[in-house]
Scaffold this motif. Structure first.
Motif, short mmCIF file in Angstrom:
data_model
loop_
_atom_site.label_atom_id
_atom_site.label_comp_id
_atom_site.label_asym_id
_atom_site.label_seq_id
_atom_site.Cartn_x
_atom_site.Cartn_y
_atom_site.Cartn_z
N PHE A 158 1.17 -0.89 -0.29
CA PHE A 158 -0.10 0.23 0.07
C PHE A 158 0.56 1.07 0.11
CE2 PHE A 158 -2.34 3.59 3.11
CZ PHE A 158 -3.27 3.09 1.25
N PHE A 159 1.58 1.76 0.70
CA PHE A 159 2.79 2.47 0.86
C PHE A 159 3.72 2.61 -0.05
CE2 PHE A 159 0.70 2.34 5.47
CZ PHE A 159 0.22 3.78 5.70
N PHE A 160 4.60 1.41 -0.66
CA PHE A 160 5.19 0.96 -1.36
C PHE A 160 4.55 1.79 -2.73
CE2 PHE A 160 8.47 -1.26 -4.71
CZ PHE A 160 9.25 -1.00 -3.39
N ALA A 161 3.61 1.23 -3.16
CA ALA A 161 3.03 2.23 -4.12
C ALA A 161 2.71 3.37 -4.23
CB ALA A 161 2.06 1.40 -4.99
N ARG A 162 2.73 3.96 -3.20
CA ARG A 162 2.28 5.94 -3.27
C ARG A 162 4.02 5.97 -2.94
NH1 ARG A 162 -2.41 3.66 -1.93
NH2 ARG A 162 -4.14 4.88 -1.54
N LYS A 164 6.36 5.11 -4.89
CA LYS A 164 6.22 5.41 -6.14
C LYS A 164 6.01 6.28 -6.52
CE LYS A 164 8.44 3.88 -9.83
NZ LYS A 164 8.52 1.96 -10.57
N HIS A 165 4.60 6.48 -6.71
CA HIS A 165 3.56 7.20 -7.14
C HIS A 165 4.44 8.99 -7.00
CE1 HIS A 165 0.53 9.94 -8.24
NE2 HIS A 165 0.39 10.90 -6.64
N PHE A 166 5.09 8.90 -5.43
CA PHE A 166 5.37 10.44 -4.97
C PHE A 166 6.53 10.44 -5.77
CE2 PHE A 166 2.69 10.47 -1.70
CZ PHE A 166 1.54 11.34 -1.98
N SER A 167 7.61 9.54 -6.13
CA SER A 167 8.74 9.44 -6.65
C SER A 167 8.89 10.07 -8.11
CB SER A 167 9.05 8.06 -6.00
OG SER A 167 11.62 8.26 -7.23
N LEU A 168 7.77 9.07 -8.77
CA LEU A 168 7.74 9.68 -9.97
C LEU A 168 7.32 11.35 -9.91
CD1 LEU A 168 5.68 6.04 -11.89
CD2 LEU A 168 8.32 6.94 -12.23
N ALA A 169 6.70 11.18 -9.28
CA ALA A 169 5.94 13.19 -8.84
C ALA A 169 7.19 14.15 -8.79
CB ALA A 169 4.65 12.64 -8.78
N GLN A 170 8.07 13.32 -8.94
CA GLN A 170 9.44 14.06 -7.76
C GLN A 170 9.17 14.95 -6.38
OE1 GLN A 170 11.11 16.91 -11.37
NE2 GLN A 170 11.84 15.24 -11.56
N ASN A 171 8.41 14.25 -6.10
CA ASN A 171 7.88 14.65 -4.54
C ASN A 171 8.27 13.93 -3.74
OD1 ASN A 171 6.91 15.95 -2.30
ND2 ASN A 171 4.25 15.35 -2.83
N TYR A 172 9.05 14.27 -3.64
CA TYR A 172 11.30 12.99 -2.80
C TYR A 172 10.87 12.82 -1.06
CZ TYR A 172 12.94 13.34 -7.57
OH TYR A 172 12.72 13.16 -8.41
N ALA A 174 7.92 13.11 0.31
CA ALA A 174 6.49 12.07 0.65
C ALA A 174 6.96 11.25 0.22
CB ALA A 174 5.51 12.69 -0.13
N SER A 175 7.59 11.04 -1.23
CA SER A 175 8.31 9.57 -1.45
C SER A 175 9.26 8.68 0.00
CB SER A 175 9.05 9.47 -2.54
OG SER A 175 9.56 8.22 -3.04
N VAL A 176 9.69 9.15 0.31
CA VAL A 176 10.31 8.86 1.58
C VAL A 176 9.97 8.36 3.04
CG1 VAL A 176 12.39 9.34 3.49
CG2 VAL A 176 12.70 10.53 1.34
N LEU A 177 8.93 9.30 2.31
CA LEU A 177 7.69 8.95 4.51
C LEU A 177 7.33 7.83 3.73
CD1 LEU A 177 6.36 9.90 7.39
CD2 LEU A 177 4.49 11.23 5.23
N VAL A 180 9.31 4.99 4.28
CA VAL A 180 9.14 4.70 5.38
C VAL A 180 8.20 3.81 6.41
CG1 VAL A 180 9.72 5.61 8.07
CG2 VAL A 180 11.32 6.48 5.36
N LEU A 181 6.69 4.35 5.84
CA LEU A 181 5.74 3.99 6.16
C LEU A 181 5.61 2.30 6.16
CD1 LEU A 181 3.61 6.38 6.27
CD2 LEU A 181 4.38 5.02 8.67
N SER A 182 6.36 1.94 4.51
CA SER A 182 6.17 0.63 3.61
C SER A 182 7.42 -0.65 4.24
CB SER A 182 6.92 0.62 2.60
OG SER A 182 7.71 0.94 2.51
#
Length: 235
Positions: A158-162, A164-172, A174-177, A180-182
């Motif tokens: 659930f968190f791993f996909a999010r 990746k989504h934030f990483s592709l959107a360059q929101n790094y 949120a991606s790191v957060l 960590v939650l994953s």
């Protein structure tokens, strides 16, 4: 060979296959290639072999630091010596074989691959248990341990996909957060699950909460699958 199948492989692998098939069928928009599913499943199983010496070393180290089998030891052992090691192993499989894969292109894919890695781990663990203790353990593990590992994987995915989504959107940030939650969420739930089965939890009358956790965890996993399947979208 026939006896091996009926008394070891069938009872050990049937609940794993059924759960994996259920999750796979919920991936309605663009199902993942079976070759990719098989690869993640196999490496989820193979990487679990590293957990055996790691958990033994952690057990020895924690036993030297904490009074053996008391509450503090059981907490450290179940959260750090088991849950942390096992969930990090599954996460590493995702990072090595899924994160950069072009097949990881939909939100629900995170759940499919994380659950697959988790069930690969559970499959080998289940075979070891059935070989060691007989087919009698297969029923209890089919009801508790196998769905438990699947649920840990669903939380991770659930968190791993999010992430990746934030990483592709360059929101790094949120991606790191989310990354960590994953890891943190399945570690916490897995550690709590194992701790509630420990002797120290039984002595403290915590073990009665185990069935409450199992029901809540299974319901949460089902709700996540249902929601993510219905709202699936490209990453």
């Amino acid at each position: 060979m026939r006896a091996l199948f009926y008394f070891v492989l069938a009872p050990a692998l049937l609940p794993v296959v059924l759960l994996l098939f259920y999750i796979y069928k919920k991936d309605k928009i663009e199902r993942e290639p079976l070759g990719m599913i098989l690869k993640v499943f196999v490496f989820g199983a193979l990487f679990s072999l590293f957990d055996i010496p790691s958990e033994q070393a952690a057990h020895s180290a924690l036993a030297a630091y904490y009074p053996y089998a008391d509450l503090s030891f059981e907490l450290a052992h179940n959260f750090l010596g088991i849950a942390f090691i096992e969930e990090v192993t599954k996460w590493i499989v995702l990072m090595l074989f899924v994160w950069r894969s072009r097949e990881f292109n939909y939100k629900f894919d995170g759940i499919v691959y994380a659950a697959t890695a988790s069930l690969g781990f559970a499959a080998l663990e289940n075979i070891i248990y059935v070989v060691s203790y007989g087919t009698g353990v297969a029923v209890s593990r089919a009801l508790f341990a196998i769905p438990g590992h699947a649920s840990f994987g669903i939380l991770m995915g659930f968190f791993f996909a999010r992430a990746k989504h934030f990483s592709l959107a360059q929101n790094y940030g949120a991606s790191v957060l989310c990354m960590v939650l994953s890891l943190a969420c399945p570690i916490f739930v897995h550690g709590t699950y194992d701790f509630l089965l420990s002797p120290a939890a039984h002595e403290q009358s915590f073990s009665s909460h185990f069935f409450v956790l199992v029901i809540a965890l299974d319901a949460l996993a089902w709700l996540i699958i249902r929601h993510e399947s219905r709202t699936d979208m490209p990453l």
